[in-house]
Design an enzyme around this catalytic site. Structure first.
Site, PDB file in Angstrom:
ATOM      1  N   GLU A 161      -5.499   1.964  -1.368  1.00 46.25           N
ATOM      2  CA  GLU A 161      -6.898   1.311  -0.636  1.00 46.25           C
ATOM      3  C   GLU A 161      -7.188   0.049  -1.497  1.00 46.25           C
ATOM      4  O   GLU A 161      -8.243   0.003  -1.655  1.00 46.25           O
ATOM      5  CB  GLU A 161      -7.557   2.259  -0.005  1.00 46.25           C
ATOM      6  CG  GLU A 161      -8.827   1.651   0.632  1.00 46.25           C
ATOM      7  CD  GLU A 161      -8.342   0.766   1.875  1.00 46.25           C
ATOM      8  OE1 GLU A 161      -7.330   0.741   2.416  1.00 46.25           O
ATOM      9  OE2 GLU A 161      -9.172  -0.222   2.150  1.00 46.25           O
ATOM     10  N   TRP A 162      -6.417  -0.865  -1.882  1.00 54.51           N
ATOM     11  CA  TRP A 162      -6.890  -1.955  -2.431  1.00 54.51           C
ATOM     12  C   TRP A 162      -7.732  -1.718  -3.703  1.00 54.51           C
ATOM     13  O   TRP A 162      -7.500  -0.987  -4.503  1.00 54.51           O
ATOM     14  CB  TRP A 162      -7.451  -3.199  -1.542  1.00 54.51           C
ATOM     15  CG  TRP A 162      -6.522  -3.252  -0.358  1.00 54.51           C
ATOM     16  CD1 TRP A 162      -6.528  -2.873   0.865  1.00 54.51           C
ATOM     17  CD2 TRP A 162      -4.844  -3.810  -0.365  1.00 54.51           C
ATOM     18  NE1 TRP A 162      -5.521  -3.254   1.923  1.00 54.51           N
ATOM     19  CE2 TRP A 162      -4.435  -3.618   0.879  1.00 54.51           C
ATOM     20  CE3 TRP A 162      -4.272  -4.286  -1.339  1.00 54.51           C
ATOM     21  CZ2 TRP A 162      -3.218  -4.353   1.204  1.00 54.51           C
ATOM     22  CZ3 TRP A 162      -2.967  -4.954  -1.105  1.00 54.51           C
ATOM     23  CH2 TRP A 162      -2.491  -4.683   0.366  1.00 54.51           C
TER      24      TRP A 162
ATOM     25  N   ARG B 244       3.792  -0.496  13.085  1.00 51.45           N
ATOM     26  CA  ARG B 244       3.418  -1.783  12.348  1.00 51.45           C
ATOM     27  C   ARG B 244       3.572  -1.592  10.745  1.00 51.45           C
ATOM     28  O   ARG B 244       3.008  -0.655  10.229  1.00 51.45           O
ATOM     29  CB  ARG B 244       2.105  -2.206  12.914  1.00 51.45           C
ATOM     30  CG  ARG B 244       1.818  -3.360  11.912  1.00 51.45           C
ATOM     31  CD  ARG B 244       0.465  -3.910  12.626  1.00 51.45           C
ATOM     32  NE  ARG B 244      -0.077  -4.892  11.670  1.00 51.45           N
ATOM     33  CZ  ARG B 244      -0.850  -5.219  10.936  1.00 51.45           C
ATOM     34  NH1 ARG B 244      -1.913  -3.983  10.764  1.00 51.45           N
ATOM     35  NH2 ARG B 244      -1.350  -6.148  10.163  1.00 51.45           N
TER      36      ARG B 244
ATOM     37  N   ASN C 236      -7.717  -6.235  14.122  1.00 55.89           N
ATOM     38  CA  ASN C 236      -8.094  -5.120  13.288  1.00 55.89           C
ATOM     39  C   ASN C 236      -9.505  -4.697  13.283  1.00 55.89           C
ATOM     40  O   ASN C 236     -10.502  -5.713  13.069  1.00 55.89           O
ATOM     41  CB  ASN C 236      -7.705  -5.233  11.842  1.00 55.89           C
ATOM     42  CG  ASN C 236      -6.128  -5.193  11.865  1.00 55.89           C
ATOM     43  OD1 ASN C 236      -5.679  -5.040  12.657  1.00 55.89           O
ATOM     44  ND2 ASN C 236      -5.733  -5.809  10.472  1.00 55.89           N
TER      45      ASN C 236
ATOM     46  N   GLU D  79      -4.931  -2.451  14.310  1.00 61.67           N
ATOM     47  CA  GLU D  79      -5.333  -1.427  12.927  1.00 61.67           C
ATOM     48  C   GLU D  79      -7.049  -0.942  13.467  1.00 61.67           C
ATOM     49  O   GLU D  79      -7.871  -1.845  13.862  1.00 61.67           O
ATOM     50  CB  GLU D  79      -5.746  -1.960  11.598  1.00 61.67           C
ATOM     51  CG  GLU D  79      -4.469  -2.299  10.655  1.00 61.67           C
ATOM     52  CD  GLU D  79      -4.995  -2.967   9.468  1.00 61.67           C
ATOM     53  OE1 GLU D  79      -6.149  -2.751   8.886  1.00 61.67           O
ATOM     54  OE2 GLU D  79      -4.127  -3.547   8.681  1.00 61.67           O
TER      55      GLU D  79
ATOM     56  N   GLN E 254       0.773  -1.064   0.007  1.00 58.22           N
ATOM     57  CA  GLN E 254      -0.103   0.000  -0.031  1.00 58.22           C
ATOM     58  C   GLN E 254       0.864   1.184  -0.140  1.00 58.22           C
ATOM     59  O   GLN E 254       0.440   2.402  -0.260  1.00 58.22           O
ATOM     60  CB  GLN E 254      -0.870  -0.011   0.981  1.00 58.22           C
ATOM     61  CG  GLN E 254      -2.041  -1.140   1.223  1.00 58.22           C
ATOM     62  CD  GLN E 254      -3.046  -1.266   2.312  1.00 58.22           C
ATOM     63  OE1 GLN E 254      -2.690  -1.548   3.172  1.00 58.22           O
ATOM     64  NE2 GLN E 254      -4.165  -0.491   2.122  1.00 58.22           N
TER      65      GLN E 254
ATOM     66  N   PHE F 280      -7.421   6.648   4.184  1.00 55.93           N
ATOM     67  CA  PHE F 280      -7.329   6.502   5.658  1.00 55.93           C
ATOM     68  C   PHE F 280      -6.259   7.163   6.572  1.00 55.93           C
ATOM     69  O   PHE F 280      -6.029   7.059   7.625  1.00 55.93           O
ATOM     70  CB  PHE F 280      -6.930   4.979   5.766  1.00 55.93           C
ATOM     71  CG  PHE F 280      -8.357   4.365   5.576  1.00 55.93           C
ATOM     72  CD1 PHE F 280      -8.840   3.698   6.934  1.00 55.93           C
ATOM     73  CD2 PHE F 280      -8.790   3.776   4.478  1.00 55.93           C
ATOM     74  CE1 PHE F 280     -10.005   2.988   6.625  1.00 55.93           C
ATOM     75  CE2 PHE F 280      -9.868   3.045   4.018  1.00 55.93           C
ATOM     76  CZ  PHE F 280     -10.387   2.520   5.482  1.00 55.93           C
TER      77      PHE F 280
ATOM     78  N   TRP G  10      -4.588   3.091  11.876  1.00 55.15           N
ATOM     79  CA  TRP G  10      -4.438   2.941  10.372  1.00 55.15           C
ATOM     80  C   TRP G  10      -4.947   4.234   9.615  1.00 55.15           C
ATOM     81  O   TRP G  10      -6.387   4.536   9.818  1.00 55.15           O
ATOM     82  CB  TRP G  10      -5.379   1.656   9.851  1.00 55.15           C
ATOM     83  CG  TRP G  10      -5.031   1.491   8.525  1.00 55.15           C
ATOM     84  CD1 TRP G  10      -5.903   2.007   7.327  1.00 55.15           C
ATOM     85  CD2 TRP G  10      -3.985   0.625   7.796  1.00 55.15           C
ATOM     86  NE1 TRP G  10      -5.337   1.497   6.298  1.00 55.15           N
ATOM     87  CE2 TRP G  10      -4.211   0.793   6.661  1.00 55.15           C
ATOM     88  CE3 TRP G  10      -3.102  -0.326   8.531  1.00 55.15           C
ATOM     89  CZ2 TRP G  10      -3.224   0.326   5.715  1.00 55.15           C
ATOM     90  CZ3 TRP G  10      -2.357  -0.708   7.604  1.00 55.15           C
ATOM     91  CH2 TRP G  10      -2.467  -0.594   6.080  1.00 55.15           C
TER      92      TRP G  10
ATOM     93  N   ASN H 263      -1.778 -11.101   8.071  1.00 55.02           N
ATOM     94  CA  ASN H 263      -2.633 -10.285   8.349  1.00 55.02           C
ATOM     95  C   ASN H 263      -4.005 -10.610   7.712  1.00 55.02           C
ATOM     96  O   ASN H 263      -3.978 -10.666   6.564  1.00 55.02           O
ATOM     97  CB  ASN H 263      -2.281  -8.485   7.738  1.00 55.02           C
ATOM     98  CG  ASN H 263      -3.282  -7.673   7.894  1.00 55.02           C
ATOM     99  OD1 ASN H 263      -3.598  -6.916   9.033  1.00 55.02           O
ATOM    100  ND2 ASN H 263      -3.942  -7.187   6.882  1.00 55.02           N
TER     101      ASN H 263
HETATM  102  C1  PNW Z   1      -7.786  -3.806   6.392  1.00 55.90           C
HETATM  103  N1  PNW Z   1     -13.638  -5.960   4.646  1.00 55.90           N
HETATM  104  O1  PNW Z   1      -8.617  -4.287   5.220  1.00 55.90           O
HETATM  105  C2  PNW Z   1      -6.308  -3.932   6.009  1.00 55.90           C
HETATM  106  O2  PNW Z   1      -5.546  -4.646   6.731  1.00 55.90           O
HETATM  107  C3  PNW Z   1      -5.615  -2.660   5.294  1.00 55.90           C
HETATM  108  O3  PNW Z   1      -4.452  -3.063   4.548  1.00 55.90           O
HETATM  109  C4  PNW Z   1      -6.810  -1.918   4.814  1.00 55.90           C
HETATM  110  O4  PNW Z   1      -6.086  -0.653   4.121  1.00 55.90           O
HETATM  111  C5  PNW Z   1      -7.544  -1.507   5.920  1.00 55.90           C
HETATM  112  O5  PNW Z   1      -8.236  -2.548   6.531  1.00 55.90           O
HETATM  113  C6  PNW Z   1      -8.786  -0.624   5.360  1.00 55.90           C
HETATM  114  O6  PNW Z   1      -9.615  -1.287   4.464  1.00 55.90           O
HETATM  115  C7  PNW Z   1      -9.797  -4.483   5.172  1.00 55.90           C
HETATM  116  O7  PNW Z   1     -14.316  -5.776   3.581  1.00 55.90           O
HETATM  117  C8  PNW Z   1     -10.410  -4.617   3.951  1.00 55.90           C
HETATM  118  O8  PNW Z   1     -14.499  -6.178   5.652  1.00 55.90           O
HETATM  119  C9  PNW Z   1     -11.648  -4.874   3.778  1.00 55.90           C
HETATM  120  C10 PNW Z   1     -12.465  -5.634   4.896  1.00 55.90           C
HETATM  121  C11 PNW Z   1     -11.706  -5.286   6.046  1.00 55.90           C
HETATM  122  C12 PNW Z   1     -10.708  -5.101   6.145  1.00 55.90           C
END
Ligand code: PNW
Length: 459
Positions: free
Chosen positions: A421-422, A75, A295, A368, A18, A430, A414, A165
């Site tokens: 953000e994926w 982290r 998280n 997170e 990221q 964030f 976080w 993670n």
């Molecule tokens: C987490 N959901 O991802 C990750 O650990 C981080 O890399 C990310 O940036 C952050 O939360 C914010 O999204 C998630 O769909 C992604 O439930 C999707 C989900 C949960 C956590």
């Protein structure tokens, strides 16, 4: 009033894919996320992680941002393919090792504890092509080899390790819904991937404990993610639905580690789609975490599914809903972040207390917690009052949980920086530092100043 123990650990978090960029620089091999970003339609605006926050070249500056806030811990994750370009130990990329050595040393010289996540989703592409990624039986040993190298090279200075993670996200979003890399859809593969993730975690822990822990004196655990699920009504059906939702989300991974097997509800409902543990496997998995990494982002109501409901699985709703018979909803009065995740601090308190009760009060670190809002920069000021309120609410919930006996020992925001953000690309922010992705300038948001002040008052 926020009131935390003086030794409470205040941190911030990021992950390699990221923020690092430098996708093919310094000997790094490609990961499944590099490949996934190339497929049109997968990522908002066709964004990629090629440059991201260019942290690979701006590492010192980013550590300085943390030093300015006086955070105690950072982290971050290691990009497996930066150390092992094809994922296996056949080639070790010393340039990648050097990058993380410099990061670790810079942190320590600034009084910041490095907390390393070994796997934050950027699987070396070769392990997906030559092997079958997390579906392949051999993946847990390959992860063990990689972890071993990290312990050997970094463990003299790194005292906190997180193996994996959010196994739930890897399994459900990567192999179930296909909205994250490697983009597969299936209702069997998530449970196989989940099993291999648990075994990978446990094998890495076994290597750490048998070869390194007594000399290096560190701790190792896993981080899982979970939203809170509040029963929609007090009917027994809805209460059971909420418990079942938490079991399919968090207990899927935490029960084997703390209690020695998958939850009964999953075994009953999934039948032979859920792998079983051999005696040897469970001996490895049970007790394999020195702390409980959590998280946490949001809360939803859970109700027993109405059999007439159609297919209701949406991104982020908590898993393959047809396996759970749970209908999720939010209260229209709840404030939403720009991810459309509801801001519900009391859900965080309830989740912490649920974990404490189910798992015999383990030491917990929130690895997170945070929120995305549409931040705008005006004359170098980012007035992110909503983010500050989010943190104040969630930290108050944490402090109440501690007063009720929960052994919560630390909290990582976080995220340090706005970042990739994926599937949302760069559209969701964030960070507590604003990143101008055209110039790579970082600007502390008001929330970063607020966090610095909070840390100075609480420590
Ligand atoms: C987490 N959901 O991802 C990750 O650990 C981080 O890399 C990310 O940036 C952050 O939360 C914010 O999204 C998630 O769909 C992604 O439930 C999707 C989900 C949960 C956590």
């Amino acid at each position: 009033m926020l009131n935390f123990p003086t030794n409470f650990l205040w941190g911030t978090a990021t992950s390699s894919f990221q923020i690092e960029g430098a996708a093919d620089v310094g000997g790094k091999g490609p990961s499944i996320w590099d490949a996934y970003c190339q497929i049109p339609g997968n990522i908002a605006n066709g964004d990629t992680g090629n440059i991201a926050c260019d942290h690979y070249h701006k590492m010192e500056e980013d550590v300085a941002l943390m030093a300015n806030m006086n955070v105690k811990a950072y982290r971050f994750s290691i990009a497996w393919a930066r150390i092992l370009p094809d994922g296996t130990k056949s080639i070790i990329n010393e340039e990648g090792i050097n990058f993380y050595n410099r990061l670790i040393d810079t942190l320590i010289s600034n009084g910041i504890e490095p907390w390393i996540t070994l796997y934050h989703w950027d699987l070396p592409l070769a392990l997906h092509m030559t092997y079958d990624g997390w579906i392949d039986d051999r993946i847990s040993d390959l992860f063990g080899d990689y972890a071993d190298i990290c312990f050997e090279r970094f463990g003299d200075r790194v005292k906190h390790w997180i193996t994996i993670n959010e196994a739930w996200v890897v399994a459900i979003l990567g192999y179930g819904q296909g909205v994250f890399a490697p983009g597969r859809t299936s209702n069997t593969e998530p449970y196989i991937a989940g099993h291999n993730l648990l075994l990978a975690h446990a094998k890495a822990v076994d290597i750490y404990r048998s070869k390194y822990q007594s000399i290096q004196q560190g701790q190792i655990g896993i981080t899982n993610n979970c939203d809170w699920r509040e029963p929609a009504t007090d009917s027994p059906q809805d209460q059971e639905a909420a418990t079942r939702a938490l079991e399919f989300f968090l207990a899927w991974f935490a029960d084997p580690i703390y209690l020695g097997d998958y939850p009964q509800s999953m075994k009953e409902r999934l039948g032979n789609r859920l792998p079983t543990f051999t005696k040897e496997e469970i001996a490895l998995v049970k007790g394999s975490s020195d702390f409980f990494g959590l998280n946490h982002y949001t809360t939803m109501y859970a109700a027993e599914a109405n059999p007439n409901d159609g297919e209701g699985d949406i991104y982020g709703n908590g898993g393959l809903s047809e396996d759970q018979d749970v209908t999720l909803s939010v209260d229209p009065d709840w404030e939403l972040t720009s991810m459309n995740w509801a801001v519900v601090p009391w859900g965080c308190q309830k989740l912490l207390e649920w974990i404490a009760q189910r798992y015999y009060n383990p030491p917990i670190y929130i690895t997170e917690n945070g929120c995305s809002y549409e931040d705008t920069e005006v004359n170098s000021i980012i007035a992110d009052q909503k983010r500050i309120e989010f943190f104040e609410g969630y930290l108050e919930a944490c402090s109440k949980a501690i007063q009720n006996g929960v052994n919560l020992k630390g909290y990582f925001i976080w995220s340090l920086l706005d970042n990739f953000e994926w599937a949302s690309g760069y559209t969701k922010r964030f960070g507590i530092h604003y990143v101008d992705f055209k110039t790579q300038e970082r600007i502390p948001k008001d929330s970063a100043k607020w966090y610095a002040e909070l840390i100075s008052k609480q420590t």
